[in-house]
Design a protein around this motif. Sequence first.
Motif, PDB file in Angstrom:
ATOM      1  N   ASP A 173      -8.637   0.504   2.880  1.00 50.19           N
ATOM      2  CA  ASP A 173     -10.073   0.261   3.041  1.00 50.19           C
ATOM      3  C   ASP A 173     -10.836   1.570   2.885  1.00 50.19           C
ATOM      4  OD1 ASP A 173      -9.624  -2.394   3.580  1.00 50.19           O
ATOM      5  OD2 ASP A 173      -9.643  -2.142   5.757  1.00 50.19           O
ATOM      6  N   ASN A 174     -12.131   1.446   2.653  1.00 54.13           N
ATOM      7  CA  ASN A 174     -12.983   2.639   2.606  1.00 54.13           C
ATOM      8  C   ASN A 174     -13.413   3.012   4.021  1.00 54.13           C
ATOM      9  OD1 ASN A 174     -13.012   2.860  -0.236  1.00 54.13           O
ATOM     10  ND2 ASN A 174     -14.596   1.278  -0.374  1.00 54.13           N
ATOM     11  N   PRO A 175     -13.073   4.221   4.464  1.00 49.04           N
ATOM     12  CA  PRO A 175     -13.498   4.657   5.795  1.00 49.04           C
ATOM     13  C   PRO A 175     -15.023   4.727   5.898  1.00 49.04           C
ATOM     14  CG  PRO A 175     -11.781   6.090   4.934  1.00 49.04           C
ATOM     15  CD  PRO A 175     -12.247   5.242   3.797  1.00 49.04           C
ATOM     16  N   LYS A 176     -15.540   4.409   7.080  1.00 53.02           N
ATOM     17  CA  LYS A 176     -16.976   4.516   7.342  1.00 53.02           C
ATOM     18  C   LYS A 176     -17.213   5.804   8.128  1.00 53.02           C
ATOM     19  CE  LYS A 176     -20.915   2.080   9.396  1.00 53.02           C
ATOM     20  NZ  LYS A 176     -21.334   0.896  10.196  1.00 53.02           N
ATOM     21  N   ILE A 177     -17.693   6.834   7.454  1.00 53.06           N
ATOM     22  CA  ILE A 177     -17.809   8.166   8.049  1.00 53.06           C
ATOM     23  C   ILE A 177     -19.172   8.332   8.726  1.00 53.06           C
ATOM     24  CG2 ILE A 177     -17.569  10.643   7.623  1.00 53.06           C
ATOM     25  CD1 ILE A 177     -15.140   8.892   6.875  1.00 53.06           C
ATOM     26  N   PRO A 178     -19.206   8.796   9.983  1.00 56.04           N
ATOM     27  CA  PRO A 178     -20.487   9.100  10.622  1.00 56.04           C
ATOM     28  C   PRO A 178     -21.292  10.078   9.762  1.00 56.04           C
ATOM     29  CG  PRO A 178     -18.705   9.239  12.217  1.00 56.04           C
ATOM     30  CD  PRO A 178     -18.064   9.085  10.872  1.00 56.04           C
ATOM     31  N   THR A 179     -22.562   9.809   9.606  1.00 52.30           N
ATOM     32  CA  THR A 179     -23.409  10.611   8.699  1.00 52.30           C
ATOM     33  C   THR A 179     -23.346  12.094   9.016  1.00 52.30           C
ATOM     34  OG1 THR A 179     -24.911   8.735   8.464  1.00 52.30           O
ATOM     35  CG2 THR A 179     -25.753  10.891   7.814  1.00 52.30           C
ATOM     36  N   LYS A 180     -23.368  12.439  10.295  1.00 54.98           N
ATOM     37  CA  LYS A 180     -23.383  13.855  10.686  1.00 54.98           C
ATOM     38  C   LYS A 180     -22.091  14.552  10.292  1.00 54.98           C
ATOM     39  CE  LYS A 180     -25.858  17.094  12.306  1.00 54.98           C
ATOM     40  NZ  LYS A 180     -27.160  17.424  11.691  1.00 54.98           N
ATOM     41  N   ILE A 181     -20.950  13.871  10.488  1.00 57.65           N
ATOM     42  CA  ILE A 181     -19.672  14.477  10.088  1.00 57.65           C
ATOM     43  C   ILE A 181     -19.589  14.568   8.573  1.00 57.65           C
ATOM     44  CG2 ILE A 181     -17.166  14.270  10.143  1.00 57.65           C
ATOM     45  CD1 ILE A 181     -17.327  12.923  12.801  1.00 57.65           C
ATOM     46  N   ASP A 182     -20.048  13.530   7.897  1.00 59.89           N
ATOM     47  CA  ASP A 182     -20.021  13.512   6.432  1.00 59.89           C
ATOM     48  C   ASP A 182     -20.763  14.719   5.867  1.00 59.89           C
ATOM     49  OD1 ASP A 182     -19.257  12.263   3.985  1.00 59.89           O
ATOM     50  OD2 ASP A 182     -21.311  11.558   3.737  1.00 59.89           O
ATOM     51  N   LYS A 183     -21.905  15.043   6.474  1.00 56.79           N
ATOM     52  CA  LYS A 183     -22.688  16.197   6.023  1.00 56.79           C
ATOM     53  C   LYS A 183     -21.918  17.497   6.248  1.00 56.79           C
ATOM     54  CE  LYS A 183     -27.084  18.593   6.915  1.00 56.79           C
ATOM     55  NZ  LYS A 183     -26.449  19.885   7.292  1.00 56.79           N
ATOM     56  N   LEU A 184     -21.266  17.609   7.395  1.00 57.42           N
ATOM     57  CA  LEU A 184     -20.567  18.848   7.723  1.00 57.42           C
ATOM     58  C   LEU A 184     -19.307  19.047   6.885  1.00 57.42           C
ATOM     59  CD1 LEU A 184     -21.027  18.935  11.592  1.00 57.42           C
ATOM     60  CD2 LEU A 184     -21.973  20.535   9.933  1.00 57.42           C
ATOM     61  N   ILE A 185     -18.732  17.950   6.392  1.00 56.37           N
ATOM     62  CA  ILE A 185     -17.572  18.078   5.513  1.00 56.37           C
ATOM     63  C   ILE A 185     -17.946  18.880   4.264  1.00 56.37           C
ATOM     64  CG2 ILE A 185     -16.006  16.794   3.988  1.00 56.37           C
ATOM     65  CD1 ILE A 185     -15.990  14.566   6.111  1.00 56.37           C
ATOM     66  N   PHE A 186     -19.180  18.701   3.810  1.00 62.20           N
ATOM     67  CA  PHE A 186     -19.638  19.397   2.601  1.00 62.20           C
ATOM     68  C   PHE A 186     -20.330  20.721   2.902  1.00 62.20           C
ATOM     69  CE2 PHE A 186     -19.307  14.919   1.436  1.00 62.20           C
ATOM     70  CZ  PHE A 186     -18.533  15.011   0.279  1.00 62.20           C
ATOM     71  N   ASP A 187     -20.651  20.958   4.172  1.00 63.71           N
ATOM     72  CA  ASP A 187     -21.276  22.225   4.542  1.00 63.71           C
ATOM     73  C   ASP A 187     -20.223  23.322   4.683  1.00 63.71           C
ATOM     74  OD1 ASP A 187     -23.778  21.198   4.530  1.00 63.71           O
ATOM     75  OD2 ASP A 187     -24.010  21.055   6.698  1.00 63.71           O
ATOM     76  N   ALA A 194     -19.858  24.012  13.688  1.00 64.03           N
ATOM     77  CA  ALA A 194     -19.762  22.593  13.336  1.00 64.03           C
ATOM     78  C   ALA A 194     -19.434  21.746  14.556  1.00 64.03           C
ATOM     79  CB  ALA A 194     -18.692  22.407  12.261  1.00 64.03           C
ATOM     80  N   VAL A 195     -18.497  22.211  15.380  1.00 65.48           N
ATOM     81  CA  VAL A 195     -18.132  21.477  16.605  1.00 65.48           C
ATOM     82  C   VAL A 195     -19.345  21.319  17.511  1.00 65.48           C
ATOM     83  CG1 VAL A 195     -16.834  21.680  18.767  1.00 65.48           C
ATOM     84  CG2 VAL A 195     -15.671  22.021  16.586  1.00 65.48           C
ATOM     85  N   LEU A 196     -20.085  22.409  17.700  1.00 61.55           N
ATOM     86  CA  LEU A 196     -21.257  22.357  18.581  1.00 61.55           C
ATOM     87  C   LEU A 196     -22.361  21.478  18.010  1.00 61.55           C
ATOM     88  CD1 LEU A 196     -21.465  26.066  19.805  1.00 61.55           C
ATOM     89  CD2 LEU A 196     -20.652  24.066  21.067  1.00 61.55           C
ATOM     90  N   GLU A 197     -22.531  21.500  16.698  1.00 62.20           N
ATOM     91  CA  GLU A 197     -23.554  20.650  16.088  1.00 62.20           C
ATOM     92  C   GLU A 197     -23.231  19.177  16.300  1.00 62.20           C
ATOM     93  OE1 GLU A 197     -25.801  19.926  11.783  1.00 62.20           O
ATOM     94  OE2 GLU A 197     -24.736  21.809  12.158  1.00 62.20           O
ATOM     95  N   LEU A 198     -21.959  18.822  16.158  1.00 61.75           N
ATOM     96  CA  LEU A 198     -21.559  17.429  16.376  1.00 61.75           C
ATOM     97  C   LEU A 198     -21.752  17.037  17.842  1.00 61.75           C
ATOM     98  CD1 LEU A 198     -18.313  17.267  14.209  1.00 61.75           C
ATOM     99  CD2 LEU A 198     -20.547  16.290  13.678  1.00 61.75           C
TER     100      LEU A 198
END
Length: 409
Positions: A173-187, A194-198
């Motif tokens: 299946d396609n995972p449903k990634i939380p928007t905030k984590i998805d953004k940080l994956i590319f940051d 990153a931990v503190l931002e989440l």
Amino acid sequence: MHKIPAELCIKCKGHKNLCGLPFCPIMERFRGMISSLQKVRIDSSSIKFVEGSTPPSAIVGEKGYPKVSLILNIPPSVYGEEARKYEDIKGWWGKLSLGDIIKLRSSLVSSMTKVRVEKPIEYYNTEIPLAVISDTPVTSEAKLKTLEAKLKFDGVILPRGPGGTAEEIKVKDNPKIPTKIDKLIFDDIKSVEAVLELYKNSIDYYKIIHALSFGLLGRKKNRRFVPTRWAITAVDSTIGKYLYDRIINYSEINEIEVYYASYLGNHFHVILYPSKFNAVWIEIWHPLSLWSKDLTISELKENFWGKYEYLDGGYMAARLGVLEYLEKIKRQAGIIIVREITEEYFAPVGNWHIRETVRNAMNNKIGKYDSLLEAIAEVNKRLKAQINLLELRTINSLLKQRSIYDFFK
């Protein structure tokens, strides 16, 4: 785990409760494993296939570092939202017994593959790292070369059931990634940031641990798979330091208060009193409780400057809940945390229950007191163990040296 004499088990055979436990852990483990193994499909070449939705649940091992085990846990033939219950820490708290948790976790099949910790980005195309941070359970399939019927316990991470080496693991299946984590994956920012931002954006605490463990956070050139045990300590330490740095600038509380909660045979009392920040951590292990044959007491101190005597994962988990409360009320305080572990806690299920029980304790104030001595006496009276807290090194030292902290007022 404290070993029950084999002679006793032979006499009991799992139904006389001669060991004093509410049920036989050996039989519970056996039932859970048999339930899982019956759902493993074996083809003509003896390759084993397991399919189901990961809750999500996964572990990065530490043995053999820098070549470690990447483990995906799958409940055989369990799909969709039904799979979530196999790793629903906040949903478990206060509802599931130790036996319930062991039964759930032993019903998972662990599919293991070996990876090098460097460059986890190369594994993103497998979607395994993304599956473990999904907001919804993700259907996965594993082709196993071996299958070992053992239940693995750990004092820091969740137990896991039978498993083996995987020839192939597929996320279907396609995972449903939380928007905030998805953004940080590319940051491309430091993992601490990153931990503190989440955390500041109220992302689930355990999802933050998974994201760090599976190499989804940090400077891209420095990203690594981080063993889950290390990731738990790292997140507790990072967020704890952030909260500590804030609360030491707040005014002191002006009352002496005691808080309490219990779960899985673990009883927590938290005393807060007017003072600059300092902390005492006391663990009281009853006879026949996990790890202990006799009544055993351990103690730890942390001073105003955030220096503690030694690193203890249980303390770091407990400390977090108190720091979160102090940040919420914008105050600092002296802290005494007393953890009492009874014989009901006969198997380790990870330190998550410490973190969550203390968090819940901070919502349950049981009293206000005129003096620290009175508060300690009240906690002492409520303990099941026959001990005198005033005789302990940390408490005795605290009462004698409290005037040192008055220097900062």
